[in-house]
Design an enzyme around this catalytic site. Structure first.
Site, PDB file in Angstrom:
ATOM      1  N   ASP A   1      62.136  79.513   9.855  1.00  0.00           N
ATOM      2  CA  ASP A   1      63.362  79.481  10.648  1.00  0.00           C
ATOM      3  C   ASP A   1      63.847  80.915  10.826  1.00  0.00           C
ATOM      4  O   ASP A   1      63.958  81.663   9.849  1.00  0.00           O
ATOM      5  CB  ASP A   1      64.419  78.639   9.905  1.00  0.00           C
ATOM      6  CG  ASP A   1      65.625  78.302  10.766  1.00  0.00           C
ATOM      7  OD1 ASP A   1      66.097  79.195  11.504  1.00  0.00           O
ATOM      8  OD2 ASP A   1      66.108  77.173  10.687  1.00  0.00           O
TER       9      ASP A   1
ATOM     10  N   ASN B   1      68.362  67.055  10.817  1.00  0.00           N
ATOM     11  CA  ASN B   1      69.569  66.756  11.576  1.00  0.00           C
ATOM     12  C   ASN B   1      69.157  66.021  12.842  1.00  0.00           C
ATOM     13  O   ASN B   1      68.281  66.497  13.572  1.00  0.00           O
ATOM     14  CB  ASN B   1      70.295  68.057  11.944  1.00  0.00           C
ATOM     15  CG  ASN B   1      70.728  68.847  10.718  1.00  0.00           C
ATOM     16  OD1 ASN B   1      71.054  68.270   9.688  1.00  0.00           O
ATOM     17  ND2 ASN B   1      70.713  70.157  10.821  1.00  0.00           N
TER      18      ASN B   1
ATOM     19  N   GLN C   1      72.237  68.901  14.904  1.00  0.00           N
ATOM     20  CA  GLN C   1      70.962  69.277  15.536  1.00  0.00           C
ATOM     21  C   GLN C   1      71.244  70.251  16.675  1.00  0.00           C
ATOM     22  O   GLN C   1      71.969  69.933  17.609  1.00  0.00           O
ATOM     23  CB  GLN C   1      70.236  68.024  16.063  1.00  0.00           C
ATOM     24  CG  GLN C   1      68.853  68.352  16.625  1.00  0.00           C
ATOM     25  CD  GLN C   1      68.078  67.098  17.015  1.00  0.00           C
ATOM     26  OE1 GLN C   1      68.604  65.987  17.013  1.00  0.00           O
ATOM     27  NE2 GLN C   1      66.818  67.292  17.363  1.00  0.00           N
TER      28      GLN C   1
ATOM     29  N   HIS D   1      62.935  68.496  14.045  1.00  0.00           N
ATOM     30  CA  HIS D   1      62.402  69.428  13.050  1.00  0.00           C
ATOM     31  C   HIS D   1      62.960  69.108  11.671  1.00  0.00           C
ATOM     32  O   HIS D   1      64.121  68.768  11.522  1.00  0.00           O
ATOM     33  CB  HIS D   1      62.669  70.891  13.431  1.00  0.00           C
ATOM     34  CG  HIS D   1      64.099  71.183  13.799  1.00  0.00           C
ATOM     35  ND1 HIS D   1      64.670  70.792  14.992  1.00  0.00           N
ATOM     36  CD2 HIS D   1      65.063  71.828  13.120  1.00  0.00           C
ATOM     37  CE1 HIS D   1      65.927  71.198  15.039  1.00  0.00           C
ATOM     38  NE2 HIS D   1      66.195  71.823  13.911  1.00  0.00           N
TER      39      HIS D   1
ATOM     40  N   HIS E   1      63.809  70.489   8.052  1.00  0.00           N
ATOM     41  CA  HIS E   1      64.102  71.737   7.334  1.00  0.00           C
ATOM     42  C   HIS E   1      63.606  71.641   5.893  1.00  0.00           C
ATOM     43  O   HIS E   1      63.833  70.627   5.231  1.00  0.00           O
ATOM     44  CB  HIS E   1      65.612  71.979   7.262  1.00  0.00           C
ATOM     45  CG  HIS E   1      66.272  72.231   8.575  1.00  0.00           C
ATOM     46  ND1 HIS E   1      66.489  73.496   9.068  1.00  0.00           N
ATOM     47  CD2 HIS E   1      66.774  71.377   9.501  1.00  0.00           C
ATOM     48  CE1 HIS E   1      67.104  73.414  10.239  1.00  0.00           C
ATOM     49  NE2 HIS E   1      67.290  72.136  10.528  1.00  0.00           N
TER      50      HIS E   1
END
Ligand SMILES: [Zn+2]
Length: 137
Positions: free
Chosen positions: A29, A85, A92, A98, A100
């Protein structure tokens, strides 16, 4: 479609890839909560969890498991989060699903600001019943 994660998966823009399979890719990220924060992406574009075919979601989970093991070995965190999320209300920010993986270190000051509610008497059972009915057997 202009999707930053699809662009990274397709190699149109650079991403710091740490692992990939035929169906999934894990990247750093760029705006991490802690350094080493990884995102596991399905290579096909889906917005939310329940839109991802189970076979592709299973692959994402296997990738997350392997990446988490590597993260533990590389960074020695005190703990870690796996979270997804789903929807803007749930935080989100990019509409390509995705997962995390966030390493946690004592005194890292990461905070999610959770506040906990309480059920009224009978309400707990009512919610349980409502969900059991909707989930089915
Ligand atoms: Zn996408």
């Amino acid at each position: 479609m202009n999707c930053i994660f699809c662009n990274i998966i397709n190699g149109e823009i650079p991403g710091e890839k740490v692992y990939e399979t035929e169906k999934s890719m894990a990247i750093l990220d760029l705006f991490p909560l802690n350094k080493g924060h990884v995102l596991v992406l399905p290579k096909n574009h889906y917005e939310k969890l329940v839109e991802i075919p189970l076979e592709e979601l299973q692959d994402m989970i296997q990738v997350a498991y392997k990446v988490t093991q590597g993260m533990i070995n590389a960074l020695n965190p005190d703990g870690y989060h796996l979270l997804m999320n789903n929807g803007k209300t749930a935080g989100q920010e990019i509409d390509h699903s995705h997962l995390h993986i966030i390493p946690r270190f004592s005194n890292d000051r990461v905070a999610f600001g959770w506040r906990h509610l309480k059920y009224q008497e009978e309400e707990l059972k009512a919610y349980g019943e409502k969900l059991r009915h909707a989930i089915g057997t």
